[in-house]
Enzyme design. Structure first.
Site, PDB file in Angstrom:
ATOM      1  N   TYR A  56       0.881  -1.365  -0.017  1.00 49.37           N
ATOM      2  CA  TYR A  56       0.003  -0.149   0.000  1.00 49.37           C
ATOM      3  C   TYR A  56       0.898   1.189  -0.185  1.00 49.37           C
ATOM      4  CZ  TYR A  56      -3.817  -3.151   0.714  1.00 49.37           C
ATOM      5  OH  TYR A  56      -4.503  -4.235   0.624  1.00 49.37           O
ATOM      6  N   SER A  57       0.551   2.066  -0.783  1.00 52.72           N
ATOM      7  CA  SER A  57       1.294   3.557  -1.042  1.00 52.72           C
ATOM      8  C   SER A  57       0.992   4.090   0.474  1.00 52.72           C
ATOM      9  CB  SER A  57       0.620   4.513  -1.893  1.00 52.72           C
ATOM     10  OG  SER A  57       0.629   3.597  -3.365  1.00 52.72           O
ATOM     11  N   TYR A  86      -1.193   0.225 -10.308  1.00 53.70           N
ATOM     12  CA  TYR A  86      -1.469  -1.568 -10.067  1.00 53.70           C
ATOM     13  C   TYR A  86      -3.039  -1.937 -10.270  1.00 53.70           C
ATOM     14  CZ  TYR A  86      -2.948   1.710  -6.122  1.00 53.70           C
ATOM     15  OH  TYR A  86      -3.387   2.800  -5.355  1.00 53.70           O
ATOM     16  N   GLU A 114       3.655   4.498 -10.868  1.00 50.13           N
ATOM     17  CA  GLU A 114       3.386   3.210  -9.719  1.00 50.13           C
ATOM     18  C   GLU A 114       1.858   2.848 -10.040  1.00 50.13           C
ATOM     19  OE1 GLU A 114       5.699   2.461  -6.214  1.00 50.13           O
ATOM     20  OE2 GLU A 114       3.789   3.177  -5.209  1.00 50.13           O
ATOM     21  N   CYS A 150       0.023   7.562 -10.680  1.00 48.99           N
ATOM     22  CA  CYS A 150      -0.375   6.704  -9.775  1.00 48.99           C
ATOM     23  C   CYS A 150      -1.773   5.992  -9.531  1.00 48.99           C
ATOM     24  CB  CYS A 150       0.213   6.970  -8.050  1.00 48.99           C
ATOM     25  SG  CYS A 150       0.070   5.712  -7.107  1.00 48.99           S
TER      26      CYS A 150
HETATM   27  P1  FAD Z   1      -6.974 -10.205  -2.955  1.00 51.14           P
HETATM   28  O1  FAD Z   1      -7.760 -11.076  -2.136  1.00 51.14           O
HETATM   29  O2  FAD Z   1      -5.460 -10.477  -3.214  1.00 51.14           O
HETATM   30  O3  FAD Z   1      -7.802 -10.281  -4.542  1.00 51.14           O
HETATM   31  C1  FAD Z   1      -7.106  -9.834  -5.557  1.00 51.14           C
HETATM   32  C2  FAD Z   1      -7.420 -10.973  -6.597  1.00 51.14           C
HETATM   33  O4  FAD Z   1      -8.773 -10.784  -6.873  1.00 51.14           O
HETATM   34  C3  FAD Z   1      -6.738 -10.389  -8.098  1.00 51.14           C
HETATM   35  O5  FAD Z   1      -5.321 -10.718  -8.130  1.00 51.14           O
HETATM   36  C4  FAD Z   1      -7.768 -11.159  -9.005  1.00 51.14           C
HETATM   37  O6  FAD Z   1      -7.205 -12.315  -9.080  1.00 51.14           O
HETATM   38  C5  FAD Z   1      -9.040 -11.174  -8.364  1.00 51.14           C
HETATM   39  N1  FAD Z   1      -9.969 -10.136  -8.997  1.00 51.14           N
HETATM   40  C6  FAD Z   1      -9.579  -8.652  -8.731  1.00 51.14           C
HETATM   41  N2  FAD Z   1     -10.594  -7.889  -9.301  1.00 51.14           N
HETATM   42  C7  FAD Z   1     -11.188  -9.054  -9.888  1.00 51.14           C
HETATM   43  C8  FAD Z   1     -12.683  -8.703 -10.584  1.00 51.14           C
HETATM   44  N3  FAD Z   1     -13.059  -7.777 -11.156  1.00 51.14           N
HETATM   45  N4  FAD Z   1     -12.967  -9.982 -11.417  1.00 51.14           N
HETATM   46  C9  FAD Z   1     -12.324 -11.170 -11.196  1.00 51.14           C
HETATM   47  N5  FAD Z   1     -11.376 -11.322 -10.281  1.00 51.14           N
HETATM   48  C10 FAD Z   1     -10.808 -10.119  -9.784  1.00 51.14           C
HETATM   49  N6  FAD Z   1      -4.312  -0.489  -2.941  1.00 51.14           N
HETATM   50  C11 FAD Z   1      -5.102   0.620  -2.367  1.00 51.14           C
HETATM   51  O7  FAD Z   1      -6.358   0.397  -1.818  1.00 51.14           O
HETATM   52  N7  FAD Z   1      -4.387   1.646  -1.726  1.00 51.14           N
HETATM   53  C12 FAD Z   1      -3.248   1.792  -2.105  1.00 51.14           C
HETATM   54  O8  FAD Z   1      -2.635   2.945  -1.749  1.00 51.14           O
HETATM   55  C13 FAD Z   1      -2.550   0.780  -2.985  1.00 51.14           C
HETATM   56  N8  FAD Z   1      -1.212   1.009  -3.232  1.00 51.14           N
HETATM   57  C14 FAD Z   1      -0.456   0.010  -3.845  1.00 51.14           C
HETATM   58  C15 FAD Z   1       0.917   0.307  -4.288  1.00 51.14           C
HETATM   59  C16 FAD Z   1       1.514  -0.778  -4.808  1.00 51.14           C
HETATM   60  C17 FAD Z   1       2.756  -0.454  -5.280  1.00 51.14           C
HETATM   61  C18 FAD Z   1       0.919  -2.083  -5.393  1.00 51.14           C
HETATM   62  C19 FAD Z   1       1.669  -2.999  -6.209  1.00 51.14           C
HETATM   63  C20 FAD Z   1      -0.506  -2.187  -5.012  1.00 51.14           C
HETATM   64  C21 FAD Z   1      -1.285  -1.147  -4.108  1.00 51.14           C
HETATM   65  N9  FAD Z   1      -2.437  -1.408  -4.019  1.00 51.14           N
HETATM   66  C22 FAD Z   1      -3.301  -0.344  -3.189  1.00 51.14           C
HETATM   67  C23 FAD Z   1      -3.283  -2.777  -4.346  1.00 51.14           C
HETATM   68  C24 FAD Z   1      -3.103  -3.610  -3.274  1.00 51.14           C
HETATM   69  O9  FAD Z   1      -1.830  -3.985  -3.063  1.00 51.14           O
HETATM   70  C25 FAD Z   1      -3.757  -4.776  -3.037  1.00 51.14           C
HETATM   71  O10 FAD Z   1      -3.647  -5.375  -4.511  1.00 51.14           O
HETATM   72  C26 FAD Z   1      -5.566  -4.696  -2.936  1.00 51.14           C
HETATM   73  O11 FAD Z   1      -5.749  -4.067  -1.894  1.00 51.14           O
HETATM   74  C27 FAD Z   1      -6.328  -6.022  -3.100  1.00 51.14           C
HETATM   75  O12 FAD Z   1      -5.731  -6.989  -2.413  1.00 51.14           O
HETATM   76  P2  FAD Z   1      -6.785  -7.844  -1.551  1.00 51.14           P
HETATM   77  O13 FAD Z   1      -5.899  -8.692  -0.593  1.00 51.14           O
HETATM   78  O14 FAD Z   1      -7.770  -6.951  -1.040  1.00 51.14           O
HETATM   79  O15 FAD Z   1      -7.274  -8.738  -2.636  1.00 51.14           O
END
Ligand code: FAD
Ligand code: A2P
Length: 351
Positions: free
Chosen positions: A131-132, A351, A349, A309
């Site tokens: 998370y940023s 994502y 950046e 971003c």
């Molecule tokens: P997970 O449980 O990991 O689920 C994600 C998975 O769900 C995906 O890989 C995909 O397989 C599936 N999926 C997602 N959407 C769909 C769809 N529409 N249909 C079908 N399948 C789908 N997030 C923020 O909120 N704020 C930030 O500031 C932020 N900064 C980031 C900075 C960087 C450098 C990076 C790489 C990512 C950032 N993210 C940010 C994103 C964050 O890291 C997570 O990826 C995000 O919160 C989702 O994680 P999760 O565990 O909730 O979802």
């Protein structure tokens, strides 16, 4: 307060833990403290130096991986506040974590990792999500003891079953109660760092939670007061959201704009309320296209830095707009952009 020597001992232990060894020591640049009504305690890590040296940020000055996934820092959630107002879409939260019990420090533009509680479908601990960081290095309370994030809860309908699915880590964070423990790693990231130059032009293009690092930049530029960083340049934020109630940190952004009209420009792209001249959704790239000639002039200045971003999908459209403007002057945008990237003046950046 922790004594400098105790901190040094801890830092050496962390270096050893990370499998690295200390090969040289460089005197860092001046570490400024924000000037606030109550004098803040001494800077936790970097000792002050009498005169500011004008030089590029050195790699050694950037904290990286102070805490690794095998041995994360366990912080406490101090607050968790909703950012989406009535009529807006989805859930986005501003979370602040207490860092006072550990060594985690960071600078604007970096990210931290969060390891959600519980286990995955295979019974293994969850992997970290990045998370940023949305706060300045001094934290929202200006005491160098907190870090803040801006997190959107991922939710979608499963493409086969149609069942509502929530993202593991984003739901964990968005539902978090103040007082809860949270496992944090990092910080990481050298791509989105701010230039030290207080006269720089800083162009920011963000969608949704992509605002996080820009909040940190803008708070550093305009809300905090520093001895050795008094921003006098131009900051221009392009911000894409679905609806007006989805404009994250709206009140504060607009306050900055009214207080610093010569130094801060704010341009929204509100996709589900505004339309482009040809009747399409107003995306951030349409705003870039509208201002592309001026942006082209700005990006050519040596002290202009551009930051992108948020959603990956916006990059192509931004390039199209810049390509049209550069093309009017016989310049190939992709080649020009390569030189900007090489000069560390085009930062992405997504994502
Ligand atoms: P997970 O449980 O990991 O689920 C994600 C998975 O769900 C995906 O890989 C995909 O397989 C599936 N999926 C997602 N959407 C769909 C769809 N529409 N249909 C079908 N399948 C789908 N997030 C923020 O909120 N704020 C930030 O500031 C932020 N900064 C980031 C900075 C960087 C450098 C990076 C790489 C990512 C950032 N993210 C940010 C994103 C964050 O890291 C997570 O990826 C995000 O919160 C989702 O994680 P999760 O565990 O909730 O979802
Ligand atoms: P929309 O959802 O109307 O298509 P958030 O992360 O808060 O949902 O905000 C993301 C914003 O970015 C929304 O306005 C969304 O519009 C917009 N968006 C979605 N896809 C793109 C894209 N490919 N390029 C630029 N903006 C996009």
């Amino acid at each position: 307060m922790e004594k400098p020597f105790d901190r040094l001992k801890k830092d050496l232990r962390n270096i050893a833990k990370a499998g690295a060894e200390l090969v040289s020591v460089d005197v860092p640049e001046v570490e400024e403290k924000p000037i606030i009504a109550e004098p803040a305690p001494e800077a936790p890590v970097t000792p002050a130096q009498p005169a500011a040296k004008k030089k590029a940020k050195k790699k050694d000055d950037i904290p990286i991986n102070i805490y690794r996934p095998k041995d994360p820092f366990v912080g406490k959630c101090v607050s968790n506040e909703g950012l989406v107002r009535e009529g807006g879409q989805g859930k986005v939260q501003h979370l602040t974590f207490d860092l006072s019990e550990g060594d985690l420090r960071y600078i604007e533009g970096q990210s931290i990792g969060v390891i959600p509680a519980g286990t995955d479908d295979n019974g293994k601990p969850h992997k970290l999500r990045l998370y940023s960081i949305a706060s300045t290095r001094h934290g929202d309370h200006l005491d160098d003891k907190t870090v803040s994030l801006c997190v959107r809860q991922l939710e979608y309908d499963h493409p086969e079953t149609g069942e509502r699915v929530y993202g593991v880590c984003s739901k964990y964070l968005c539902d978090m109660q103040p007082g809860s423990d949270v496992k944090i790693t990092g910080p990481v990231g050298k791509e989105m760092l701010l230039p030290d130059d207080p006269n720089a032009t800083v162009i920011m293009m963000g969608t949704g939670t992509g605002i996080a690092p820009f909040r940190a930049y803008l708070w550093r530029m305009f809300k905090e007061k520093h001895e050795n960083y008094k921003f006098k340049g131009l900051a221009w934020l392009f911000f894409g959201v679905a609806y007006t109630p989805n404009i994250l940190y709206k009140e504060e952004l607009e306050k900055l704009q009214s207080e610093f009209p010569d130094n801060f420009r704010l341009t929204y792209a509100i996709s589900r309320e505004q339309k482009t001249a040809d009747g399409n959704k107003m995306y951030i790239q349409s705003r870039i296209a509208e201002h592309a000639d001026q942006l082209w002039e700005l990006v050519q200045k040596e002290n202009t830095h551009t930051y992108i971003c948020g959603l990956k999908g916006m990059e192509g459209g931004i390039d199209e707009g810049m390509s049209a403007a550069a093309g009017k002057h016989g310049v190939d945008w992709s080649e020009y952009q390569r030189t900007l990237k090489k000069a560390h003046r085009w930062h992405v950046e997504t994502y």
